[in-house]
Motif scaffolding. Structure first.
Motif, PDB file in Angstrom:
ATOM      1  N   SER A 199      12.970 -13.695  23.934  1.00 39.50           N
ATOM      2  CA  SER A 199      13.876 -14.490  24.444  1.00 39.50           C
ATOM      3  C   SER A 199      13.447 -15.167  25.543  1.00 39.50           C
ATOM      4  O   SER A 199      14.352 -15.401  26.185  1.00 39.50           O
ATOM      5  CB  SER A 199      15.595 -13.643  25.091  1.00 39.50           C
ATOM      6  N   GLY A 206      16.817 -18.959  25.773  1.00 37.86           N
ATOM      7  CA  GLY A 206      14.710 -19.339  26.468  1.00 37.86           C
ATOM      8  C   GLY A 206      14.224 -19.286  27.171  1.00 37.86           C
ATOM      9  O   GLY A 206      15.265 -19.823  28.170  1.00 37.86           O
ATOM     10  N   GLU A 223      10.890 -26.706  19.484  1.00 37.86           N
ATOM     11  CA  GLU A 223      11.870 -25.590  18.775  1.00 37.86           C
ATOM     12  C   GLU A 223      10.195 -24.460  18.341  1.00 37.86           C
ATOM     13  O   GLU A 223       9.635 -24.449  17.404  1.00 37.86           O
ATOM     14  CB  GLU A 223      12.982 -25.185  19.034  1.00 37.86           C
ATOM     15  N   ASP A 234      20.621 -16.741  22.766  1.00 42.20           N
ATOM     16  CA  ASP A 234      19.546 -16.550  24.270  1.00 42.20           C
ATOM     17  C   ASP A 234      18.937 -18.508  24.483  1.00 42.20           C
ATOM     18  O   ASP A 234      18.047 -19.015  23.066  1.00 42.20           O
ATOM     19  CB  ASP A 234      18.273 -16.016  23.721  1.00 42.20           C
ATOM     20  N   ASN A 264      10.809 -25.285  23.794  1.00 38.25           N
ATOM     21  CA  ASN A 264      12.163 -24.529  23.584  1.00 38.25           C
ATOM     22  C   ASN A 264      11.333 -22.782  23.075  1.00 38.25           C
ATOM     23  O   ASN A 264      11.480 -23.543  21.950  1.00 38.25           O
ATOM     24  CB  ASN A 264      12.995 -25.031  23.794  1.00 38.25           C
ATOM     25  N   ARG A 304      11.979 -19.184  21.471  1.00 41.66           N
ATOM     26  CA  ARG A 304      13.576 -18.287  21.275  1.00 41.66           C
ATOM     27  C   ARG A 304      13.644 -17.848  20.845  1.00 41.66           C
ATOM     28  O   ARG A 304      12.282 -17.280  19.870  1.00 41.66           O
ATOM     29  CB  ARG A 304      14.561 -20.059  20.674  1.00 41.66           C
ATOM     30  N   PRO A 320      19.771 -15.937  18.611  1.00 41.25           N
ATOM     31  CA  PRO A 320      19.437 -17.540  18.748  1.00 41.25           C
ATOM     32  C   PRO A 320      20.493 -17.658  19.384  1.00 41.25           C
ATOM     33  O   PRO A 320      20.154 -18.494  19.617  1.00 41.25           O
ATOM     34  CB  PRO A 320      20.480 -18.009  17.006  1.00 41.25           C
ATOM     35  N   TRP A 343      10.218 -20.482  17.432  1.00 42.98           N
ATOM     36  CA  TRP A 343      11.593 -19.185  17.034  1.00 42.98           C
ATOM     37  C   TRP A 343      10.638 -18.278  16.988  1.00 42.98           C
ATOM     38  O   TRP A 343       9.478 -18.446  16.317  1.00 42.98           O
ATOM     39  CB  TRP A 343      12.117 -19.733  15.596  1.00 42.98           C
TER      40      TRP A 343
END
Ligand code: ASP
Length: 437
Positions: free
Chosen positions: A210, A272, A204, A270, A261, A263, A268, A206
């Motif tokens: 989005s 993504g 992930e 969403d 992913n 994001r 959070p 971040w």
């Protein structure tokens, strides 16, 4: 492995409020066991990233100027985060050591890497996770390239001994023990390396958007978010300038087919964008994304009957090779061959190369056209769909734009058109609205 690797970018770790969001995200899923941290980024538009402040300190020290003022801004960033989080933790000794290092000419990469190093320490303390210094597990060879196998071996053994850990992004260690960083934005690569080392279920990444957008939002109003994109499509779009993470971050996870992913820390909920090895279903649109770049030149070589001449293409490309120039596309017809090259590559050797090409193939005419923009229309659903090309060309034609070059990769998942730079934005908008209704 039943674990997720989560990487947080600079804006996600810019201040204590952002740290709190990060902790909530990490704690919301017990599989989020390995966290990769960037240095504190911008808190507002005119803010300065800690990495940039560190580079500035380095430059000042090289110029034998005082670093106190700039270094205290760095110190304030970390101390602000620590006190606002109410942590019983101090970086005073670390900061003193780093400051002394800068003054005594520590290397540029070492200095830059301290942003991630310190931030990962704070985050580890805040989350109650172990801190693992990237210096001990990310390795570069003598040429400065990532030593993939050694890194993977050492890192996977090391991580087996830590059930939960924070690892600073962006840097690793050369075989001579010195610190080396990736290029800017390189924490994305660290995240991918860690994901591969533990065979993560997912990587992930971040950030503050989005997901990846179907087109550049500076050109198209409110472009849609891409929900699923394949590794291959991502490569094509990022090569043409669409960026959502570091271009090289795909390679480590690709070895083990781990999905990524993208994001949004500030949103959070969403979903993504999922970046996957292969997509089982098509995308909601035939086109996954549209991206482009300006700054290309086309060398047009004309010669009657060139199609029948053996070795013609090789001789042209040899000239490029001798000048160490890469080419992008090579469209040809019976009596013409064109070479599309980035203008910046061509600049210093333009006339020399053109003369050499004319000579080695005994061309009738060689001309160069500058000011070309390339647009890539990318989509896995294009592979068997009929009529996609005609839709692209009609959309461009309706805007009264002349297409100078067309290329379709053999994968059939991209169609590239070359147009004049002045038509660039209009062409992107036309293609986007043709496919996204
Ligand atoms: N802090 C580094 C940069 O600003 C690396 C990163 O954030 O990924 O480029």
């Amino acid at each position: 492995m039943d674990s997720k690797v989560v990487k947080f970018g600079g804006s996600s770790l810019a201040d204590a409020e952002q740290f709190k969001k990060v902790a909530a995200i990490v704690k919301a899923d017990s599989k989020r066991k390995y966290v990769v941290a960037s240095a504190p980024g911008k808190r507002f538009d005119d803010d300065i990233k800690v990495t940039d402040l560190l580079y500035k300190c380095f430059e000042l020290a090289i110029a034998k100027k005082n670093i106190d003022e700039t270094f205290s801004k760095i110190k304030d960033r970390y101390n602000g985060i620590i006190s606002d989080l109410g942590l019983d933790f101090s970086l005073e000794d670390e900061l003193e050591t780093i400051k002394a290092g800068i003054i005594h000419r520590a290397s540029r990469d070492y200095v830059a890497s301290r942003g991630e190093y310190l931030n990962a320490m704070v985050l580890a303390a805040y989350l109650g996770y172990d801190f693992i210094d990237a210096e001990t597990c990310i390795f570069f060879d003598d040429d400065g390239n990532l030593d993939t196998e050694k890194t993977n071996r050492v890192l996977s053994e090391l991580l087996m001994r830590h059930s939960r850990a924070v690892i600073p992004g962006f840097y690793g260690c050369m075989s001579n023990g010195t610190i080396k960083t990736f290029s800017r934005g390189g924490s994305d690569i660290t995240g991918s390396i860690v994901a591969r080392a533990i065979e993560a279920e997912i990587y992930e990444n971040w950030t503050d958007v989005s997901g990846m957008l179907m087109a550049d939002p500076r050109i198209v109003d409110n472009p849609k978010v891409i929900d699923v994109i394949t590794y291959g499509e991502l490569r094509e779009l990022s090569y043409m300038g669409a960026s959502v993470m570091h271009e090289d971050a795909i390679f480590p996870v690709k070895v083990s087919n781990i999905p990524i992913n993208i994001r949004n820390t500030n949103s959070p909920e969403d979903p993504g964008t999922m970046i996957v090895p292969e997509a089982s279903g098509g995308s909601p649109y035939i086109v996954t994304g549209v991206a482009g770049r300006k700054g290309f030149s086309i060398i047009n070589i004309e010669k009657d009957m060139m199609n029948a001449e053996i070795g013609f293409g090789r001789r042209v490309l040899e000239v490029l090779e001798n000048h160490k120039v890469c080419f992008e596309h090579l469209p040809s017809s019976i009596d013409t061959m064109s070479v599309v090259i980035s203008t910046s590559e061509l600049r210093s050797t333009k006339y020399e190369m053109v003369a050499e090409i004319a000579k080695v193939v005994n061309a009738d005419r060689v001309t160069v056209e500058d000011g070309i923009a390339l647009i890539a229309v990318v989509g896995r659903s294009m592979v068997s769909a009929k009529g996609t090309a005609v839709r692209i060309f009609s959309a461009i034609a309706r805007e009264n734009i002349n297409i100078k070059m067309i290329d379709q990769g053999s994968s059939e998942r991209n169609i590239i058109v070359g147009i004049e730079e002045s038509d660039y934005k209009a062409a992107i908008r036309a293609i986007y609205s043709e496919f996204v209704k």
